[in-house]
Design an enzyme around this catalytic site. Structure first.
Site, PDB file in Angstrom:
ATOM      1  N   ARG A  73       7.376  -3.488  -5.729  1.00  0.00           N
ATOM      2  CA  ARG A  73       7.726  -3.778  -7.125  1.00  0.00           C
ATOM      3  C   ARG A  73       9.059  -4.523  -7.165  1.00  0.00           C
ATOM      4  O   ARG A  73      10.080  -3.984  -6.743  1.00  0.00           O
ATOM      5  CB  ARG A  73       7.809  -2.486  -7.933  1.00  0.00           C
ATOM      6  CG  ARG A  73       6.469  -1.735  -8.008  1.00  0.00           C
ATOM      7  CD  ARG A  73       6.637  -0.352  -8.613  1.00  0.00           C
ATOM      8  NE  ARG A  73       5.354   0.336  -8.696  1.00  0.00           N
ATOM      9  CZ  ARG A  73       4.657   0.512  -9.817  1.00  0.00           C
ATOM     10  NH1 ARG A  73       5.130   0.035 -10.953  1.00  0.00           N
ATOM     11  NH2 ARG A  73       3.498   1.149  -9.814  1.00  0.00           N
TER      12      ARG A  73
ATOM     13  N   HIS B 221       9.246   0.432  -4.311  1.00  0.00           N
ATOM     14  CA  HIS B 221       7.818   0.481  -3.986  1.00  0.00           C
ATOM     15  C   HIS B 221       7.244   1.816  -4.392  1.00  0.00           C
ATOM     16  O   HIS B 221       7.961   2.833  -4.493  1.00  0.00           O
ATOM     17  CB  HIS B 221       7.570   0.210  -2.501  1.00  0.00           C
ATOM     18  CG  HIS B 221       7.895   1.358  -1.591  1.00  0.00           C
ATOM     19  ND1 HIS B 221       6.992   2.370  -1.300  1.00  0.00           N
ATOM     20  CD2 HIS B 221       9.027   1.672  -0.911  1.00  0.00           C
ATOM     21  CE1 HIS B 221       7.547   3.230  -0.472  1.00  0.00           C
ATOM     22  NE2 HIS B 221       8.789   2.838  -0.212  1.00  0.00           N
ATOM     23  N   CYS B 222       5.935   1.842  -4.676  1.00  0.00           N
ATOM     24  CA  CYS B 222       5.226   3.081  -4.953  1.00  0.00           C
ATOM     25  C   CYS B 222       4.228   3.299  -3.822  1.00  0.00           C
ATOM     26  O   CYS B 222       4.435   2.863  -2.703  1.00  0.00           O
ATOM     27  CB  CYS B 222       4.561   3.035  -6.320  1.00  0.00           C
ATOM     28  SG  CYS B 222       3.345   1.709  -6.492  1.00  0.00           S
ATOM     29  N   MET B 223       3.104   3.938  -4.114  1.00  0.00           N
ATOM     30  CA  MET B 223       2.136   4.242  -3.067  1.00  0.00           C
ATOM     31  C   MET B 223       1.516   2.999  -2.454  1.00  0.00           C
ATOM     32  O   MET B 223       1.248   2.942  -1.260  1.00  0.00           O
ATOM     33  CB  MET B 223       1.017   5.114  -3.647  1.00  0.00           C
ATOM     34  CG  MET B 223       1.409   6.555  -3.832  1.00  0.00           C
ATOM     35  SD  MET B 223       1.582   7.404  -2.260  1.00  0.00           S
ATOM     36  CE  MET B 223      -0.115   7.353  -1.674  1.00  0.00           C
TER      37      MET B 223
ATOM     38  N   ARG C   6       2.302  -0.553  -3.862  1.00  0.00           N
ATOM     39  CA  ARG C   6       2.826  -1.834  -4.342  1.00  0.00           C
ATOM     40  C   ARG C   6       4.314  -2.013  -4.076  1.00  0.00           C
ATOM     41  O   ARG C   6       5.099  -1.083  -4.204  1.00  0.00           O
ATOM     42  CB  ARG C   6       2.597  -1.963  -5.855  1.00  0.00           C
ATOM     43  CG  ARG C   6       1.166  -1.717  -6.260  1.00  0.00           C
ATOM     44  CD  ARG C   6       1.025  -1.795  -7.765  1.00  0.00           C
ATOM     45  NE  ARG C   6      -0.268  -1.294  -8.187  1.00  0.00           N
ATOM     46  CZ  ARG C   6      -0.700  -1.288  -9.436  1.00  0.00           C
ATOM     47  NH1 ARG C   6       0.064  -1.765 -10.387  1.00  0.00           N
ATOM     48  NH2 ARG C   6      -1.883  -0.803  -9.736  1.00  0.00           N
TER      49      ARG C   6
END
Length: 504
Positions: free
Chosen positions: A35, A29-31, A33
Protein backbone atom coordinates in the site's frame (compact mmCIF):
# COMPACT_ATOMS: atom_id res chain seq x y z
CA UNK A 1 20.26 -15.28 -1.32
CA UNK A 2 18.44 -15.99 -4.59
CA UNK A 3 15.09 -15.30 -2.92
CA UNK A 4 16.37 -11.98 -1.57
CA UNK A 5 17.59 -11.01 -5.05
CA UNK A 6 14.19 -11.92 -6.52
CA UNK A 7 12.32 -9.80 -3.96
CA UNK A 8 14.69 -6.88 -4.47
CA UNK A 9 14.29 -7.20 -8.24
CA UNK A 10 10.51 -7.04 -7.86
CA UNK A 11 10.81 -3.95 -5.67
CA UNK A 12 13.26 -2.38 -8.13
CA UNK A 13 10.84 -3.03 -10.99
CA UNK A 14 7.93 -1.46 -9.10
CA UNK A 15 9.63 1.72 -7.87
CA UNK A 16 10.13 3.59 -11.18
CA UNK A 17 6.63 2.62 -12.32
CA UNK A 18 5.04 4.42 -9.37
CA UNK A 19 6.98 7.61 -10.06
CA UNK A 20 10.16 6.90 -8.12
CA UNK A 21 11.02 7.59 -4.50
CA UNK A 22 10.10 11.27 -4.80
CA UNK A 23 6.50 10.31 -5.56
CA UNK A 24 6.12 7.95 -2.58
CA UNK A 25 4.73 9.53 0.59
CA UNK A 26 4.03 6.39 2.65
CA UNK A 27 4.68 2.63 2.53
CA UNK A 28 2.74 -0.13 4.28
CA UNK A 29 1.49 -3.61 3.57
CA UNK A 30 -1.36 -5.89 4.64
CA UNK A 31 -1.83 -9.61 4.04
CA UNK A 32 -1.61 -9.42 0.24
CA UNK A 33 -0.95 -5.82 -0.85
CA UNK A 34 1.81 -3.24 -0.92
CA UNK A 35 0.00 0.00 0.00
CA UNK A 36 1.60 3.22 -1.20
CA UNK A 37 0.74 6.83 -0.54
CA UNK A 38 1.55 8.78 -3.71
CA UNK A 39 1.97 12.49 -4.31
CA UNK A 40 0.94 12.35 -7.97
CA UNK A 41 -1.24 9.47 -9.19
CA UNK A 42 -0.68 10.41 -12.84
CA UNK A 43 2.97 9.29 -12.63
CA UNK A 44 1.95 5.65 -12.16
CA UNK A 45 2.13 3.25 -15.13
CA UNK A 46 -0.66 0.77 -14.32
CA UNK A 47 -0.21 -1.46 -17.34
CA UNK A 48 3.53 -1.81 -16.87
CA UNK A 49 3.01 -2.66 -13.20
CA UNK A 50 0.56 -5.43 -14.09
CA UNK A 51 3.11 -6.85 -16.52
CA UNK A 52 5.58 -7.52 -13.67
CA UNK A 53 5.39 -11.31 -13.02
CA UNK A 54 5.05 -10.95 -9.24
CA UNK A 55 2.21 -8.40 -9.48
CA UNK A 56 -1.26 -9.98 -9.35
CA UNK A 57 -3.17 -6.74 -9.84
CA UNK A 58 -3.50 -3.12 -8.76
CA UNK A 59 -6.25 -1.37 -6.80
CA UNK A 60 -6.70 2.35 -6.20
CA UNK A 61 -8.19 3.50 -2.89
CA UNK A 62 -6.96 6.08 -0.37
CA UNK A 63 -3.63 4.39 -1.00
CA UNK A 64 -2.40 2.87 -4.25
CA UNK A 65 -2.41 -0.90 -3.67
CA UNK A 66 -0.26 -3.41 -5.55
CA UNK A 67 -1.44 -7.00 -5.06
CA UNK A 68 1.55 -9.31 -4.54
CA UNK A 69 -0.06 -12.14 -2.58
CA UNK A 70 0.56 -13.50 0.94
CA UNK A 71 4.18 -14.10 1.84
CA UNK A 72 5.54 -12.23 -1.18
CA UNK A 73 4.30 -8.85 0.02
CA UNK A 74 6.00 -9.28 3.42
CA UNK A 75 9.33 -9.90 1.66
CA UNK A 76 9.08 -7.30 -1.09
CA UNK A 77 7.97 -4.41 1.17
CA UNK A 78 11.24 -4.15 3.19
CA UNK A 79 13.24 -4.24 -0.05
CA UNK A 80 11.01 -1.52 -1.50
CA UNK A 81 11.51 0.62 1.63
CA UNK A 82 15.28 0.22 1.38
CA UNK A 83 15.28 1.23 -2.29
CA UNK A 84 13.21 4.33 -1.55
CA UNK A 85 15.61 5.34 1.22
CA UNK A 86 18.63 4.75 -1.01
CA UNK A 87 17.16 6.76 -3.88
CA UNK A 88 16.24 9.65 -1.61
CA UNK A 89 19.69 9.68 -0.04
CA UNK A 90 21.37 9.68 -3.43
CA UNK A 91 19.21 12.42 -4.93
CA UNK A 92 17.21 14.38 -2.38
CA UNK A 93 14.31 16.20 -4.00
CA UNK A 94 13.48 19.80 -3.19
CA UNK A 95 9.90 20.91 -3.64
CA UNK A 96 8.66 24.47 -3.71
CA UNK A 97 6.03 25.43 -1.17
CA UNK A 98 3.53 25.89 -4.01
CA UNK A 99 4.11 22.32 -5.25
CA UNK A 100 3.77 20.84 -1.79
CA UNK A 101 0.60 22.83 -1.12
CA UNK A 102 -0.92 21.70 -4.43
CA UNK A 103 0.00 18.07 -3.79
CA UNK A 104 -1.41 18.19 -0.29
CA UNK A 105 -4.66 19.72 -1.51
CA UNK A 106 -5.02 17.08 -4.21
CA UNK A 107 -4.38 14.24 -1.77
CA UNK A 108 -6.85 15.62 0.75
CA UNK A 109 -9.49 16.07 -1.96
CA UNK A 110 -9.08 12.49 -3.18
CA UNK A 111 -9.27 11.09 0.33
CA UNK A 112 -12.33 13.14 1.15
CA UNK A 113 -14.10 12.02 -2.00
CA UNK A 114 -13.61 8.30 -1.40
CA UNK A 115 -15.53 6.41 1.24
CA UNK A 116 -15.03 8.92 4.00
CA UNK A 117 -18.28 8.11 5.82
CA UNK A 118 -17.98 7.93 9.62
CA UNK A 119 -19.10 4.29 9.66
CA UNK A 120 -16.52 3.19 7.10
CA UNK A 121 -13.81 5.18 8.83
CA UNK A 122 -14.72 3.42 12.07
CA UNK A 123 -14.54 0.03 10.34
CA UNK A 124 -11.16 0.96 8.90
CA UNK A 125 -9.93 1.64 12.42
CA UNK A 126 -11.23 -1.71 13.62
CA UNK A 127 -9.36 -3.40 10.76
CA UNK A 128 -6.17 -1.51 11.63
CA UNK A 129 -6.40 -2.94 15.16
CA UNK A 130 -6.92 -6.58 14.20
CA UNK A 131 -5.18 -7.03 10.82
CA UNK A 132 -1.65 -6.84 12.33
CA UNK A 133 -2.60 -9.78 14.56
CA UNK A 134 -3.52 -12.08 11.67
CA UNK A 135 -0.01 -13.52 11.02
CA UNK A 136 0.20 -14.69 14.65
CA UNK A 137 -3.33 -16.09 14.48
CA UNK A 138 -2.42 -18.04 11.35
CA UNK A 139 0.86 -19.37 12.72
CA UNK A 140 -0.62 -20.40 16.07
CA UNK A 141 -3.70 -21.83 14.35
CA UNK A 142 -1.64 -24.11 12.12
CA UNK A 143 0.43 -25.26 15.11
CA UNK A 144 -2.82 -25.96 16.98
CA UNK A 145 -4.07 -28.05 14.07
CA UNK A 146 -0.79 -29.97 13.87
CA UNK A 147 -0.88 -30.58 17.62
CA UNK A 148 -4.45 -31.86 17.44
CA UNK A 149 -3.49 -34.27 14.68
CA UNK A 150 -0.52 -35.60 16.66
CA UNK A 151 -2.64 -36.01 19.79
CA UNK A 152 -5.35 -37.93 17.89
CA UNK A 153 -2.73 -40.19 16.32
CA UNK A 154 -0.91 -40.54 19.67
CA UNK A 155 2.36 -39.54 18.03
CA UNK A 156 5.24 -37.67 19.71
CA UNK A 157 3.63 -37.42 23.18
CA UNK A 158 6.73 -35.65 24.51
CA UNK A 159 6.36 -32.88 21.93
CA UNK A 160 2.60 -32.19 21.94
CA UNK A 161 2.58 -30.29 25.28
CA UNK A 162 5.18 -27.89 23.86
CA UNK A 163 3.13 -27.43 20.69
CA UNK A 164 0.03 -26.79 22.79
CA UNK A 165 1.89 -24.06 24.67
CA UNK A 166 3.04 -22.45 21.41
CA UNK A 167 -0.47 -22.54 19.97
CA UNK A 168 -2.21 -21.24 23.09
CA UNK A 169 0.24 -18.64 24.38
CA UNK A 170 -0.75 -15.92 21.93
CA UNK A 171 -4.48 -16.49 22.35
CA UNK A 172 -4.11 -16.35 26.13
CA UNK A 173 -2.65 -12.84 25.82
CA UNK A 174 -4.42 -11.59 22.69
CA UNK A 175 -6.32 -9.03 24.77
CA UNK A 176 -3.00 -7.29 25.54
CA UNK A 177 -2.13 -6.99 21.84
CA UNK A 178 -5.62 -5.71 21.04
CA UNK A 179 -5.32 -3.10 23.77
CA UNK A 180 -1.88 -2.02 22.51
CA UNK A 181 -3.07 -1.66 18.89
CA UNK A 182 -6.31 0.07 19.92
CA UNK A 183 -4.52 2.77 21.89
CA UNK A 184 -2.11 3.26 19.00
CA UNK A 185 -4.96 3.56 16.48
CA UNK A 186 -6.98 6.02 18.57
CA UNK A 187 -4.05 8.30 19.32
CA UNK A 188 -3.06 7.22 22.83
CA UNK A 189 0.08 5.68 24.30
CA UNK A 190 0.08 2.05 23.09
CA UNK A 191 1.72 0.57 26.18
CA UNK A 192 -0.94 2.12 28.44
CA UNK A 193 -3.65 0.54 26.30
CA UNK A 194 -1.88 -2.79 26.64
CA UNK A 195 -1.48 -2.34 30.39
CA UNK A 196 -5.20 -1.73 30.92
CA UNK A 197 -6.18 -4.61 28.63
CA UNK A 198 -3.80 -6.90 30.53
CA UNK A 199 -6.10 -6.61 33.55
CA UNK A 200 -8.66 -8.72 31.67
CA UNK A 201 -6.37 -11.76 31.39
CA UNK A 202 -4.66 -11.38 34.80
CA UNK A 203 -5.47 -14.44 36.98
CA UNK A 204 -5.94 -12.20 40.04
CA UNK A 205 -9.27 -10.84 38.77
CA UNK A 206 -10.79 -14.14 39.88
CA UNK A 207 -10.76 -12.71 43.43
CA UNK A 208 -12.90 -9.72 42.41
CA UNK A 209 -16.70 -9.62 42.77
CA UNK A 210 -18.61 -7.51 40.24
CA UNK A 211 -22.38 -7.41 39.78
CA UNK A 212 -22.75 -10.08 42.40
CA UNK A 213 -20.50 -12.62 40.70
CA UNK A 214 -16.83 -13.48 40.62
CA UNK A 215 -14.95 -12.38 37.55
CA UNK A 216 -12.96 -14.91 35.57
CA UNK A 217 -9.66 -14.26 33.77
CA UNK A 218 -10.32 -13.46 30.13
CA UNK A 219 -13.94 -12.44 30.71
CA UNK A 220 -14.92 -9.97 28.01
CA UNK A 221 -12.07 -11.07 25.73
CA UNK A 222 -11.04 -8.90 22.83
CA UNK A 223 -14.20 -6.79 22.99
CA UNK A 224 -13.45 -5.89 26.61
CA UNK A 225 -9.83 -5.15 25.71
CA UNK A 226 -10.92 -2.90 22.86
CA UNK A 227 -13.33 -0.97 25.10
CA UNK A 228 -10.80 -0.70 27.94
CA UNK A 229 -8.10 0.67 25.63
CA UNK A 230 -10.43 3.23 24.03
CA UNK A 231 -11.41 4.42 27.51
CA UNK A 232 -7.73 4.62 28.46
CA UNK A 233 -7.05 6.84 25.44
CA UNK A 234 -9.78 9.30 26.45
CA UNK A 235 -8.60 9.39 30.07
CA UNK A 236 -5.02 9.95 28.91
CA UNK A 237 -6.01 12.77 26.57
CA UNK A 238 -7.99 14.44 29.35
CA UNK A 239 -4.96 14.22 31.64
CA UNK A 240 -2.67 15.68 28.97
CA UNK A 241 -4.93 18.75 28.83
CA UNK A 242 -5.27 19.39 32.55
CA UNK A 243 -2.25 17.93 34.36
CA UNK A 244 0.71 20.36 34.66
CA UNK A 245 3.71 19.43 32.54
CA UNK A 246 5.93 19.00 35.59
CA UNK A 247 3.62 16.29 36.93
CA UNK A 248 2.57 14.74 33.63
CA UNK A 249 5.10 11.90 33.61
CA UNK A 250 3.85 10.68 37.01
CA UNK A 251 0.18 11.61 37.14
CA UNK A 252 -1.04 10.89 33.60
CA UNK A 253 -0.07 7.20 33.32
CA UNK A 254 -1.19 6.57 36.92
CA UNK A 255 -4.64 8.11 36.44
CA UNK A 256 -5.01 6.45 33.03
CA UNK A 257 -4.43 2.95 34.37
CA UNK A 258 -6.33 3.60 37.63
CA UNK A 259 -9.51 5.11 36.21
CA UNK A 260 -9.82 2.95 33.11
CA UNK A 261 -8.74 -0.13 35.10
CA UNK A 262 -11.46 0.35 37.71
CA UNK A 263 -14.11 0.88 35.03
CA UNK A 264 -12.85 -2.22 33.22
CA UNK A 265 -12.99 -4.43 36.31
CA UNK A 266 -16.30 -3.17 37.69
CA UNK A 267 -18.11 -2.66 34.39
CA UNK A 268 -16.56 -3.45 31.05
CA UNK A 269 -15.49 -7.01 31.81
CA UNK A 270 -19.02 -7.98 32.81
CA UNK A 271 -20.74 -6.17 29.92
CA UNK A 272 -18.24 -7.32 27.29
CA UNK A 273 -18.44 -10.86 28.65
CA UNK A 274 -22.22 -10.87 28.18
CA UNK A 275 -21.87 -9.50 24.63
CA UNK A 276 -19.19 -12.06 23.75
CA UNK A 277 -21.34 -14.91 25.08
CA UNK A 278 -24.29 -13.61 23.07
CA UNK A 279 -22.19 -13.56 19.88
CA UNK A 280 -21.14 -17.18 20.37
CA UNK A 281 -24.68 -18.27 21.24
CA UNK A 282 -26.15 -16.47 18.22
CA UNK A 283 -23.60 -17.94 15.80
CA UNK A 284 -24.31 -21.44 17.08
CA UNK A 285 -28.07 -20.87 16.96
CA UNK A 286 -27.93 -19.40 13.46
CA UNK A 287 -26.11 -22.35 11.93
CA UNK A 288 -27.90 -24.98 14.03
CA UNK A 289 -31.33 -23.69 13.02
CA UNK A 290 -30.73 -21.73 9.82
CA UNK A 291 -28.40 -24.32 8.32
CA UNK A 292 -28.36 -24.23 4.54
CA UNK A 293 -30.45 -21.05 4.39
CA UNK A 294 -28.12 -19.10 6.65
CA UNK A 295 -25.07 -20.44 4.80
CA UNK A 296 -26.65 -19.55 1.46
CA UNK A 297 -27.22 -15.93 2.52
CA UNK A 298 -23.80 -15.52 4.18
CA UNK A 299 -21.90 -17.08 1.29
CA UNK A 300 -23.86 -15.15 -1.33
CA UNK A 301 -23.58 -11.70 0.19
CA UNK A 302 -19.96 -11.77 1.31
CA UNK A 303 -18.47 -10.46 -1.96
CA UNK A 304 -20.78 -7.40 -1.94
CA UNK A 305 -19.87 -6.83 1.73
CA UNK A 306 -16.20 -6.83 0.71
CA UNK A 307 -16.94 -4.38 -2.09
CA UNK A 308 -18.62 -2.01 0.40
CA UNK A 309 -15.88 -2.45 3.00
CA UNK A 310 -18.41 -3.76 5.53
CA UNK A 311 -16.71 -7.13 6.00
CA UNK A 312 -14.31 -5.51 8.46
CA UNK A 313 -17.09 -5.48 11.05
CA UNK A 314 -16.78 -9.28 11.19
CA UNK A 315 -13.13 -9.31 12.32
CA UNK A 316 -13.88 -8.85 16.06
CA UNK A 317 -16.66 -11.43 15.77
CA UNK A 318 -14.29 -14.00 14.25
CA UNK A 319 -11.71 -13.28 16.94
CA UNK A 320 -14.30 -13.58 19.70
CA UNK A 321 -15.49 -16.95 18.39
CA UNK A 322 -11.89 -18.22 18.18
CA UNK A 323 -11.34 -17.11 21.79
CA UNK A 324 -14.49 -18.86 23.00
CA UNK A 325 -14.66 -22.02 20.91
CA UNK A 326 -11.18 -22.42 19.47
CA UNK A 327 -12.43 -21.69 15.93
CA UNK A 328 -14.81 -19.44 14.01
CA UNK A 329 -17.68 -21.23 12.28
CA UNK A 330 -18.38 -18.23 10.05
CA UNK A 331 -15.13 -18.05 8.08
CA UNK A 332 -15.41 -21.39 6.20
CA UNK A 333 -18.89 -20.34 5.01
CA UNK A 334 -17.75 -16.86 3.97
CA UNK A 335 -14.74 -18.41 2.20
CA UNK A 336 -17.17 -20.00 -0.25
CA UNK A 337 -17.52 -16.59 -1.93
CA UNK A 338 -14.01 -17.14 -3.29
CA UNK A 339 -15.03 -20.55 -4.64
CA UNK A 340 -17.91 -18.98 -6.53
CA UNK A 341 -15.48 -16.42 -7.92
CA UNK A 342 -13.14 -19.15 -9.19
CA UNK A 343 -16.00 -21.04 -10.86
CA UNK A 344 -17.23 -17.85 -12.50
CA UNK A 345 -13.74 -17.05 -13.83
CA UNK A 346 -13.41 -20.50 -15.41
CA UNK A 347 -16.78 -20.00 -17.10
CA UNK A 348 -15.63 -16.63 -18.43
CA UNK A 349 -12.57 -18.37 -19.87
CA UNK A 350 -14.74 -20.78 -21.86
CA UNK A 351 -17.38 -18.23 -22.86
CA UNK A 352 -14.80 -15.89 -24.41
CA UNK A 353 -12.70 -18.30 -26.50
CA UNK A 354 -11.44 -15.57 -28.84
CA UNK A 355 -10.53 -12.94 -26.26
CA UNK A 356 -6.96 -13.92 -25.45
CA UNK A 357 -6.43 -10.86 -23.23
CA UNK A 358 -9.13 -11.81 -20.71
CA UNK A 359 -8.28 -15.52 -20.96
CA UNK A 360 -4.65 -14.71 -20.14
CA UNK A 361 -5.82 -12.73 -17.09
CA UNK A 362 -7.91 -15.69 -15.94
CA UNK A 363 -5.02 -18.13 -16.37
CA UNK A 364 -2.61 -15.95 -14.42
CA UNK A 365 -5.06 -15.13 -11.62
CA UNK A 366 -6.61 -18.58 -11.07
CA UNK A 367 -3.77 -20.03 -8.92
CA UNK A 368 -4.04 -17.05 -6.57
CA UNK A 369 -7.84 -17.39 -6.55
CA UNK A 370 -7.63 -21.05 -5.59
CA UNK A 371 -5.43 -20.05 -2.63
CA UNK A 372 -7.93 -17.43 -1.49
CA UNK A 373 -6.42 -14.27 -3.05
CA UNK A 374 -9.45 -13.07 -4.97
CA UNK A 375 -8.55 -9.51 -5.97
CA UNK A 376 -7.04 -10.32 -9.41
CA UNK A 377 -10.16 -12.26 -10.46
CA UNK A 378 -12.60 -9.76 -8.97
CA UNK A 379 -11.02 -6.60 -10.33
CA UNK A 380 -9.54 -8.06 -13.49
CA UNK A 381 -12.39 -10.30 -14.63
CA UNK A 382 -15.80 -10.57 -12.97
CA UNK A 383 -16.52 -7.08 -11.64
CA UNK A 384 -15.67 -5.16 -14.84
CA UNK A 385 -17.85 -7.58 -16.85
CA UNK A 386 -20.79 -7.02 -14.52
CA UNK A 387 -23.00 -10.10 -14.66
CA UNK A 388 -20.20 -12.58 -13.83
CA UNK A 389 -19.76 -10.80 -10.50
CA UNK A 390 -23.40 -11.53 -9.65
CA UNK A 391 -23.16 -15.14 -10.78
CA UNK A 392 -19.97 -15.51 -8.73
CA UNK A 393 -22.09 -14.51 -5.72
CA UNK A 394 -24.54 -17.25 -6.68
CA UNK A 395 -21.68 -19.76 -6.59
CA UNK A 396 -20.64 -18.51 -3.16
CA UNK A 397 -24.23 -18.88 -1.96
CA UNK A 398 -24.41 -22.54 -2.98
CA UNK A 399 -21.04 -23.30 -1.40
CA UNK A 400 -22.09 -21.54 1.81
CA UNK A 401 -25.39 -23.39 1.79
CA UNK A 402 -23.55 -26.72 1.53
CA UNK A 403 -21.33 -26.01 4.55
CA UNK A 404 -24.26 -24.50 6.46
CA UNK A 405 -26.36 -27.62 5.88
CA UNK A 406 -23.73 -29.83 7.50
CA UNK A 407 -23.48 -27.41 10.42
CA UNK A 408 -27.21 -27.84 10.92
CA UNK A 409 -26.80 -31.61 10.78
CA UNK A 410 -24.26 -31.38 13.59
CA UNK A 411 -20.99 -31.52 11.64
CA UNK A 412 -19.42 -28.20 12.62
CA UNK A 413 -16.71 -26.75 10.38
CA UNK A 414 -14.55 -23.94 11.73
CA UNK A 415 -11.25 -22.13 11.24
CA UNK A 416 -8.71 -21.65 14.00
CA UNK A 417 -7.54 -18.34 12.49
CA UNK A 418 -8.75 -15.57 10.20
CA UNK A 419 -7.10 -14.39 6.99
CA UNK A 420 -6.68 -17.27 4.53
CA UNK A 421 -9.47 -18.84 2.49
CA UNK A 422 -9.71 -21.21 -0.46
CA UNK A 423 -7.23 -24.07 -0.36
CA UNK A 424 -5.03 -22.10 2.05
CA UNK A 425 -7.67 -22.62 4.75
CA UNK A 426 -7.25 -26.41 4.88
CA UNK A 427 -4.38 -26.36 7.46
CA UNK A 428 -6.51 -24.18 9.77
CA UNK A 429 -9.70 -26.27 9.75
CA UNK A 430 -11.15 -27.65 12.95
CA UNK A 431 -14.51 -29.06 13.97
CA UNK A 432 -16.42 -31.33 16.30
CA UNK A 433 -16.30 -34.60 14.33
CA UNK A 434 -12.65 -35.15 13.56
CA UNK A 435 -10.32 -33.61 11.01
CA UNK A 436 -11.26 -35.99 8.16
CA UNK A 437 -14.94 -35.14 8.36
CA UNK A 438 -14.21 -31.42 8.66
CA UNK A 439 -11.95 -31.43 5.60
CA UNK A 440 -14.50 -33.40 3.60
CA UNK A 441 -17.31 -30.93 4.34
CA UNK A 442 -15.17 -27.91 3.53
CA UNK A 443 -13.87 -29.52 0.31
CA UNK A 444 -17.46 -30.37 -0.65
CA UNK A 445 -18.42 -26.73 -0.14
CA UNK A 446 -15.57 -25.58 -2.39
CA UNK A 447 -16.66 -27.99 -5.12
CA UNK A 448 -20.27 -26.82 -4.79
CA UNK A 449 -19.10 -23.20 -5.08
CA UNK A 450 -16.91 -23.95 -8.10
CA UNK A 451 -19.66 -25.82 -9.93
CA UNK A 452 -22.48 -23.39 -9.09
CA UNK A 453 -20.34 -20.37 -10.00
CA UNK A 454 -19.37 -21.99 -13.30
CA UNK A 455 -22.89 -23.07 -14.26
CA UNK A 456 -24.51 -19.76 -13.27
CA UNK A 457 -21.89 -17.75 -15.18
CA UNK A 458 -21.76 -19.98 -18.25
CA UNK A 459 -25.52 -19.96 -18.80
CA UNK A 460 -26.61 -16.64 -17.28
CA UNK A 461 -23.48 -14.49 -16.99
CA UNK A 462 -23.43 -13.04 -20.49
CA UNK A 463 -25.90 -11.05 -22.52
CA UNK A 464 -25.60 -11.10 -26.30
CA UNK A 465 -24.29 -7.54 -26.25
CA UNK A 466 -21.57 -8.48 -23.76
CA UNK A 467 -20.50 -11.43 -25.90
CA UNK A 468 -20.44 -9.26 -29.01
CA UNK A 469 -18.29 -6.65 -27.29
CA UNK A 470 -15.75 -8.92 -25.60
CA UNK A 471 -15.53 -12.17 -27.58
CA UNK A 472 -13.24 -10.72 -30.22
CA UNK A 473 -10.92 -12.71 -32.46
CA UNK A 474 -7.98 -10.29 -32.39
CA UNK A 475 -5.92 -8.99 -29.47
CA UNK A 476 -8.11 -6.28 -27.91
CA UNK A 477 -6.87 -2.74 -28.34
CA UNK A 478 -6.00 -0.84 -25.16
CA UNK A 479 -8.84 1.60 -25.77
CA UNK A 480 -11.33 -1.28 -25.74
CA UNK A 481 -10.22 -3.43 -22.86
CA UNK A 482 -7.63 -1.65 -20.76
CA UNK A 483 -9.80 1.46 -20.63
CA UNK A 484 -13.07 -0.38 -20.27
CA UNK A 485 -14.35 -0.25 -23.88
CA UNK A 486 -16.85 2.14 -25.45
CA UNK A 487 -19.58 1.01 -23.08
CA UNK A 488 -17.35 1.70 -20.09
CA UNK A 489 -16.28 5.36 -20.19
CA UNK A 490 -15.32 5.30 -16.51
CA UNK A 491 -12.41 3.03 -17.32
CA UNK A 492 -13.30 0.04 -15.15
CA UNK A 493 -12.86 -2.65 -17.77
CA UNK A 494 -10.61 -5.69 -17.43
CA UNK A 495 -7.01 -4.63 -17.04
CA UNK A 496 -7.81 -1.10 -15.82
CA UNK A 497 -6.90 0.08 -12.33
CA UNK A 498 -10.02 -0.75 -10.35
CA UNK A 499 -11.46 1.48 -7.68
CA UNK A 500 -11.65 -0.49 -4.48
CA UNK A 501 -13.92 0.65 -1.66
CA UNK A 502 -12.41 1.58 1.67
CA UNK A 503 -11.52 -1.32 3.87
CA UNK A 504 -11.04 -4.08 1.32
Amino acid sequence: MATEDKNRATAAAILPLVGGAANVSSIAHCMTRLRLGLHDRSLVDDEALKAIPAVLGVVEDETYQIVLGPGTVARVTPEFERLVEEERAAAPVVHTSEELAAQGAAIRARQKARNATPFKLFLRRIANIFVPLIPALIGCGIIAGLNGLLVNLEWLPAVTPALAAMASGFMALIAVFVGFNTAKEFGGTPILGGAVAAIIVFPGVARVDAFGQQLSPGQGGVLGALGAAVLAVYVEKWCRRWVPEALDVLVTPTLTVLVSGLVTIFGLMYVAGEVSSAIGTFADWLLSNGGAGAGFVLGGFFLPLVMLGLHQALIPIHTTLIEQQGYTVLLPILAMAGAGQVGAAVAVYFRLPRNESIRRTVRSALPAGLLGVGEPLIYGVSLPLGRPFITACVGGAFGGGFVGLFNQLGDTVGSTAIGPSGWALFPLLDGNHGLGSTIAVYAGGLVAGYVAGFVATYFFGFSQDLLTEFDVSQEPAPSKIAAGGPADPAGTGPGSPAKEPAGV
